[in-house]
Design an enzyme around this catalytic site. Structure first.
Site, PDB file in Angstrom:
ATOM      1  N   SER A 104       0.828  -1.207   0.000  1.00  0.00           N
ATOM      2  CA  SER A 104       0.000   0.000   0.000  1.00  0.00           C
ATOM      3  C   SER A 104       0.859   1.254   0.000  1.00  0.00           C
ATOM      4  O   SER A 104       1.901   1.309   0.648  1.00  0.00           O
ATOM      5  CB  SER A 104      -0.899   0.002   1.247  1.00  0.00           C
ATOM      6  OG  SER A 104      -1.507   1.271   1.404  1.00  0.00           O
ATOM      7  N   TYR A 132      -2.614   5.750  -5.023  1.00  0.00           N
ATOM      8  CA  TYR A 132      -3.771   6.632  -5.238  1.00  0.00           C
ATOM      9  C   TYR A 132      -3.231   7.781  -6.084  1.00  0.00           C
ATOM     10  O   TYR A 132      -2.264   8.438  -5.673  1.00  0.00           O
ATOM     11  CB  TYR A 132      -4.288   7.199  -3.914  1.00  0.00           C
ATOM     12  CG  TYR A 132      -4.959   6.190  -2.997  1.00  0.00           C
ATOM     13  CD1 TYR A 132      -6.224   5.685  -3.295  1.00  0.00           C
ATOM     14  CD2 TYR A 132      -4.330   5.771  -1.828  1.00  0.00           C
ATOM     15  CE1 TYR A 132      -6.842   4.779  -2.436  1.00  0.00           C
ATOM     16  CE2 TYR A 132      -4.947   4.865  -0.971  1.00  0.00           C
ATOM     17  CZ  TYR A 132      -6.205   4.378  -1.281  1.00  0.00           C
ATOM     18  OH  TYR A 132      -6.816   3.480  -0.441  1.00  0.00           O
ATOM     19  N   THR A 158      -5.593   2.596  -7.435  1.00  0.00           N
ATOM     20  CA  THR A 158      -6.894   2.464  -6.766  1.00  0.00           C
ATOM     21  C   THR A 158      -7.759   3.668  -7.100  1.00  0.00           C
ATOM     22  O   THR A 158      -7.364   4.815  -6.861  1.00  0.00           O
ATOM     23  CB  THR A 158      -6.700   2.343  -5.243  1.00  0.00           C
ATOM     24  OG1 THR A 158      -5.888   1.199  -4.991  1.00  0.00           O
ATOM     25  CG2 THR A 158      -8.030   2.179  -4.522  1.00  0.00           C
ATOM     26  N   LYS A 222      -7.711  -0.771  -9.742  1.00  0.00           N
ATOM     27  CA  LYS A 222      -8.368  -1.417  -8.589  1.00  0.00           C
ATOM     28  C   LYS A 222      -9.585  -0.612  -8.149  1.00  0.00           C
ATOM     29  O   LYS A 222      -9.495   0.609  -7.956  1.00  0.00           O
ATOM     30  CB  LYS A 222      -7.379  -1.510  -7.416  1.00  0.00           C
ATOM     31  CG  LYS A 222      -7.992  -2.057  -6.123  1.00  0.00           C
ATOM     32  CD  LYS A 222      -6.932  -2.295  -5.072  1.00  0.00           C
ATOM     33  CE  LYS A 222      -7.488  -2.937  -3.826  1.00  0.00           C
ATOM     34  NZ  LYS A 222      -8.193  -2.013  -2.938  1.00  0.00           N
ATOM     35  N   HIS A 246     -13.402  -2.217  -2.170  1.00  0.00           N
ATOM     36  CA  HIS A 246     -12.503  -1.715  -1.118  1.00  0.00           C
ATOM     37  C   HIS A 246     -12.845  -2.367   0.239  1.00  0.00           C
ATOM     38  O   HIS A 246     -12.771  -1.739   1.291  1.00  0.00           O
ATOM     39  CB  HIS A 246     -12.614  -0.189  -1.015  1.00  0.00           C
ATOM     40  CG  HIS A 246     -11.339   0.507  -0.629  1.00  0.00           C
ATOM     41  ND1 HIS A 246     -10.590   1.244  -1.498  1.00  0.00           N
ATOM     42  CD2 HIS A 246     -10.669   0.582   0.552  1.00  0.00           C
ATOM     43  CE1 HIS A 246      -9.529   1.764  -0.874  1.00  0.00           C
ATOM     44  NE2 HIS A 246      -9.556   1.365   0.377  1.00  0.00           N
TER      45      HIS A 246
END
Ligand code: FNR
Length: 354
Positions: A104, A132, A158, A222, A246
């Site tokens: 992440s 992100y 994402t 994603k 999510h």
């Protein structure tokens, strides 16, 4: 430990309530969260018999990766809240299992250090970096460069988080910041100083195009749920799609990923792999998703429970339990290889099912 549920129970006892709830919680009334697990129980596997082979092959090819089984680790934030070794422990366990860790962007260990930990266990370990998109392009580009320098073999972008999810458990605890000493390390030394991860509804497909053009790394999207977005993702040059809500932490009215999977698989038509996460807790869940056309599935919370229960060894247990359970499920369905899990094996349970 005999099941992921047992590790979950141990983790619940070990974690401070506000940290447990941060990991476990979802958005709003947690309808999507609950439905993610329930959705698998609405489905049944219609087994075939007499496969004629004593062994099974679980290996799968993914963008920039060869995984030993069709189960990978989805990106989750703040592993050092679960265990002091945090993402280092996760990376070692995932490397030992021979599968893919999606690190992440909100990790509490920097991506370069996560990669080094994985490579100590297996020099060929595969790591993908979750990103992100940031409104500041310089920040996005720097993060991509660091991921590439760390040897990440794909980016996972994402896109289901134009705003932060409304996590009522966190609000009730007043849990808004990481404890002293913990930091989202990938965000620390950026131009302009440490930053928070920014989420913005101002981002568009054009921003994704720009990112696509800025790197040659394979890129997966994603947080896709609408079939039309899956189509657009392929048109915009994505190398894979991760069907996900999510883990029920964003739009509470979103459907369970496994319920929308068949339509997405149909629209994508084999052009790129379709991955899924959300509610996978058993080897039979993995088998159902694969039979409906997923190439592999991700797990989020189970890894956090393993980590909180027993650090690296706990994450290893989670992955090995799923491997054994999935291998059993494949055998019981009369399969020898992943391709034997076909759509005709999935049926809907009767109203009393689950
Ligand atoms: C997440 N998820 C997530 N996704 C992402 O792209 N970036 C992130 O930083 C995080 N962080 C995060 C934290 C926590 C505590 C959870 C539970 C989830 C979502 C994650 O990648 C995945 O989609 C879900 O966790 C899958 O559902 P299960 O397996 O948790 O049911």
């Amino acid at each position: 430990m005999t099941s992921l549920a047992e590790l979950h129970d141990v983790a619940r006892q070990r974690l401070a309530p506000e940290h447990y709830d941060y990991f476990a919680g979802g958005a709003g009334d947690e309808v999507a969260l609950a439905d993610n697990e329930r959705s698998f129980r609405r489905l049944a596997l219609l087994p075939r018999i007499l496969p004629g082979s004593a062994t099974r092959d679980l290996a799968v090819r993914l963008p920039g990766a060869e995984a030993s089984m069709p189960v990978f680790v989805s990106p989750t934030a703040f592993h050092r809240l679960a265990h002091p070794d945090g993402e280092l422990a996760t990376a070692r366990a995932v490397a030992a299992a021979g599968t893919v860790l999606i690190a992440s962007m909100a990790a509490t260990v920097a991506i370069g250090d996560i990669a080094a930990a994985a490579r100590e266990v297996d020099p060929g370990a595969t790591l993908w970096f979750q990103l992100y998109l940031q409104t500041d392009r310089e920040v996005t580009d720097l993060l991509v460069r660091r991921a590439a320098d760390a040897g990440c073999s794909a980016l996972v972008v994402t896109v289901d988080s134009p705003v932060f999810g409304r996590h009522e458990r966190d609000r009730q605890h007043g849990f808004t910041d990481l404890p002293d000493g913990l930091f989202a390390e990938n965000m620390r030394d950026l131009p302009g100083g440490p930053r928070n991860i920014e989420m913005s509804p101002a981002l568009s497909w054009a921003d994704l195009d720009r990112l696509r053009e800025s790197t040659s790394l394979p890129m997966l999207l994603k947080g896709v749920l609408h079939p039309e977005d899956a189509h657009l993702a392929v048109e915009h040059g994505m190398d894979g799609i991760l069907v996900s809500n999510h883990g029920g932490r964003q739009l509470d009215a979103a459907p369970a990923p496994v319920d929308v999977l068949p339509r997405i698989v149909e629209v994508v038509g084999g052009r790129v792999p379709v991955l899924l996460d959300g509610g996978v807790r058993r080897g039979t869940d993995v088998a159902i998703a694969l039979a409906l056309g997923a190439t592999a599935v991700g797990i989020g919370r189970p890894v956090l429970w393993g980590l909180a229960a027993a650090g690296e060894s706990g994450v290893r247990q989670v992955l090995e339990l799923l491997r054994e359970e999935f291998d059993d499920a494949l055998a019981l369905c009369g399969g020898r290889r992943l391709a034997d899990l076909t759509r005709d094996l999935v049926t809907v349970r009767g109203p009393e099912g689950g």
